[in-house]
Design a protein around this motif. Structure first.
Motif, PDB file in Angstrom:
ATOM      1  N   ILE A  18     -17.884  58.887  16.545  1.00  0.00           N
ATOM      2  CA  ILE A  18     -17.771  58.683  18.447  1.00  0.00           C
ATOM      3  C   ILE A  18     -18.766  59.276  19.117  1.00  0.00           C
ATOM      4  N   LYS A  19     -19.975  58.316  19.747  1.00  0.00           N
ATOM      5  CA  LYS A  19     -21.168  58.731  20.186  1.00  0.00           C
ATOM      6  C   LYS A  19     -20.661  58.805  21.360  1.00  0.00           C
ATOM      7  N   ILE A  20     -20.944  59.782  22.055  1.00  0.00           N
ATOM      8  CA  ILE A  20     -20.424  60.302  23.388  1.00  0.00           C
ATOM      9  C   ILE A  20     -21.543  59.859  24.326  1.00  0.00           C
ATOM     10  N   MET A  21     -21.251  59.337  25.498  1.00  0.00           N
ATOM     11  CA  MET A  21     -22.510  58.925  26.039  1.00  0.00           C
ATOM     12  C   MET A  21     -22.539  59.808  27.808  1.00  0.00           C
ATOM     13  N   GLU A  22     -21.319  60.346  28.005  1.00  0.00           N
ATOM     14  CA  GLU A  22     -21.460  61.091  29.187  1.00  0.00           C
ATOM     15  C   GLU A  22     -19.862  62.540  28.381  1.00  0.00           C
TER      16      GLU A  22
END
Length: 257
Positions: free
Chosen positions: A6-10
């Motif tokens: 999972i790529k966290i953007m915020e």
């Protein structure tokens, strides 16, 4: 890519958000509801999930731009009469294999659990294989109290005549093992086209359950398109049946002669 990530953007801080899952499925019923919520309520994307368990392909849009296979997490803060926080999961695909589904859904449950999720709504379609005049909403719940709540909102309970396949069922099952409770809402749909009519039925129930009011005018427009598609499909079926009867009649006459 060797494993789901999972790529966290915020980085966001949410207070016991309600989790709504609506990945692509039968008739795209749930996805249409969630996409509409995201657009109408201005939800914010804060994470993306990628996995080798997704189909080995990419999407190409009308401008020739490639879109990778992914799931997306959106959040809403303090919405509706209850001033509730939400996490909404949408995407352009689900896991390709049973093992992949378990890997992805486990990652999803772990991720939303870290954000304090205790309640889940999964949205989808219940395929009939034939046109539906007025779609009913079927449901299932993780406990009797929630099942009674669904019945009080005129949701027909999905009984032992069938399970819930895919992320909409598996997320609830895995969530139960992590102390999360929830329900699945399924709109009746033929299943062979994007069914805005079934989505409208699900959204109508969901609004009441979570005390969030949405403008469903655009969904109503899509529902009208769906009715036209159903009418056309029925006409084609009638014409095909008539042609088959004629051919059958000719064969019978030849045999008799």
């Amino acid at each position: 890519m060797k494993e789901t990530f999972i790529k966290i953007m915020e980085d966001v801080v949410l207070e016991e958000p309600i989790f709504i899952e609506a990945l692509p499925g039968i008739g795209h019923v749930g996805k249409l509801v969630a996409d509409h919520m995201i657009h109408e309520l201005n939800a914010v994307k804060f994470a993306e999930l990628y996995s080798p368990a997704f189909p080995p392909q990419v999407f190409v849009d009308e401008n020739g731009i490639i879109e990778p296979m992914k799931n997306e997490f959106y959040y809403l803060k303090s919405h509706g009469e209850d001033k509730q926080d939400y996490i909404i999961l949408v995407g352009n695909t689900q896991g390709l294999s049973p093992e992949g589904q378990y890997e992805i859904c486990s990652a999803v449950i772990e991720f939303v659990g870290k954000h304090g999720v205790k309640q889940i709504y999964t949205l989808g379609g219940l395929g009939t294989g034939q046109p539906v005049d007025k779609p009913k909403v079927f449901g299932a719940a993780t406990n009797m109290e929630l099942a009674e709540m669904l019945k009080a909102h005129d949701v027909a309970l999905r009984t032992a005549d069938g399970g819930i396949i895919g992320a909409s069922g598996l997320i609830l099952g895995l969530g139960m093992s992590n102390g999360m409770m929830g329900v699945c809402l399924m709109g009746e749909t033929p299943g062979y086209f994007i069914d805005a009519e079934a989505s409208k039925a699900v959204l109508t129930v969901l609004q009441k359950l979570i005390n969030v009011e949405l403008d469903i005018a655009k969904l109503e427009e899509r529902a009208e398109e769906t009715r036209k598609m159903i009418s056309k499909a029925q006409q084609m079926e009638r014409e095909m049946s008539e042609r088959m009867n004629i051919v059958q009649g000719e064969e019978d006459l030849r045999y008799i002669g």
